[in-house]
Enzyme design. Structure first.
Site, short mmCIF file in Angstrom:
data_model
loop_
_atom_site.label_atom_id
_atom_site.label_comp_id
_atom_site.label_asym_id
_atom_site.label_seq_id
_atom_site.Cartn_x
_atom_site.Cartn_y
_atom_site.Cartn_z
N HIS A 83 0.85 -1.20 0.00
CA HIS A 83 0.00 0.00 0.00
C HIS A 83 0.87 1.24 0.00
CE1 HIS A 83 -3.06 2.92 1.32
NE2 HIS A 83 -3.95 2.03 0.95
N MET A 84 1.36 1.76 -1.13
CA MET A 84 1.19 1.10 -2.40
C MET A 84 2.55 1.03 -3.08
SD MET A 84 -2.37 2.95 -3.57
CE MET A 84 -2.04 4.50 -2.68
#
Lengths: 96, 155
Positions: free
Chosen positions: B38-39
């Site tokens: 993420h991410m």
């Protein structure tokens, strides 16, 4: 001032997706209106705020589970309204 | 913060019957599995973990109010607003405030700021249930002490 029943019915309709016209004095909040435990928590919060009380759901549930009182005493709308009125009266009564 | 262990709060700085404040530091990117996902190439603190952080602050507040006799568990999340991105290594200040003390439940608000800037806020409902096991109760007490809360001895 609207009756306790009407105020509670309005709160239920606003808080859940139960249509207001479906809520009658003989409606069982769980069995007839299909309100689940999380929606019921929201409704209790709304009642607590509206009436300035603390609905003793845990004590009621214990009474029902222990067989000391039928669930209808607390969870049928007309009786729920009476219980709420009792709680409001108890709060307003002079203490001591 | 140890995100992968859901240890969101580093230190509780103050608590009374209505409000708890805490601090936490977002970990760096290096070796962190959360930021790996993420991410990729754009590491951001996940919004759901910010909500979890506010829920944990609310949980510690309720544990304090309940003298550690019951376990608060998250029941609903309302009006969550994620106002700004949180990057790795950010310092966060977390505040939980009691809105309503109900029968078997409580409503709180949570708020996170970073260097005085609003990051997010939320309204939460938590149920208070008996601890499902003595081990969990003991673990929660130990964790509370390590965060700086005063924990009464069990009755």
């Amino acid at each position: 001032m609207a009756s306790a029943f009407d105020r509670i019915a309005d709160l239920i309709a606003e808080t859940s997706d139960v249509p207001r016209e479906k809520i009658t004095p003989d409606s069982h909040v769980i069995n007839d209106l299909g309100i689940d435990s999380l929606d019921f928590l929201d409704i209790v919060f709304a009642i607590d705020k509206e009436f300035g009380i603390k609905v003793p759901v845990e004590a009621w549930t214990q009474e029902v589970n222990a067989g000391r009182a039928p669930a209808e005493n607390f969870f049928v709308m007309k009786n729920l309204a009476i219980r709420v009125e009792e709680l409001v009266a108890a709060k307003q009564a002079p203490s001591g | 913060m140890r995100l992968e262990y859901f240890e969101m709060i580093d230190r509780i700085t103050a608590v009374d019957d209505n409000t708890l404040t805490a601090e936490c530091k977002v970990p760096g990117v290096e070796g962190n599995p959360v930021f790996a996902g993420h991410m990729p190439g754009f590491p951001l603190m996940p919004g759901v973990l910010l909500i979890e952080t506010m829920a944990q602050a609310s949980g510690w507040l309720l544990l304090h109010r309940l003298n550690f006799t019951r376990m608060p568990l998250l029941a609903s999340v309302k009006e969550a607003k994620l106002r700004s991105f949180v990057l790795p290594e950010a310092s966060l200040q977390v505040e939980a405030t009691l809105v309503h003390d109900g029968s078997g439940y409580a409503v709180t608000t949570g708020r996170i700021t970073s260097n005085g800037k609003k990051v997010c806020e939320v309204e939460l409902t938590l149920r208070a249930l008996p601890f499902p096991s003595p081990d969990l109760a003991a673990m929660v007490r130990d964790r509370a002490r390590s965060l700086g809360l005063t924990v009464p001895e069990p009755a």
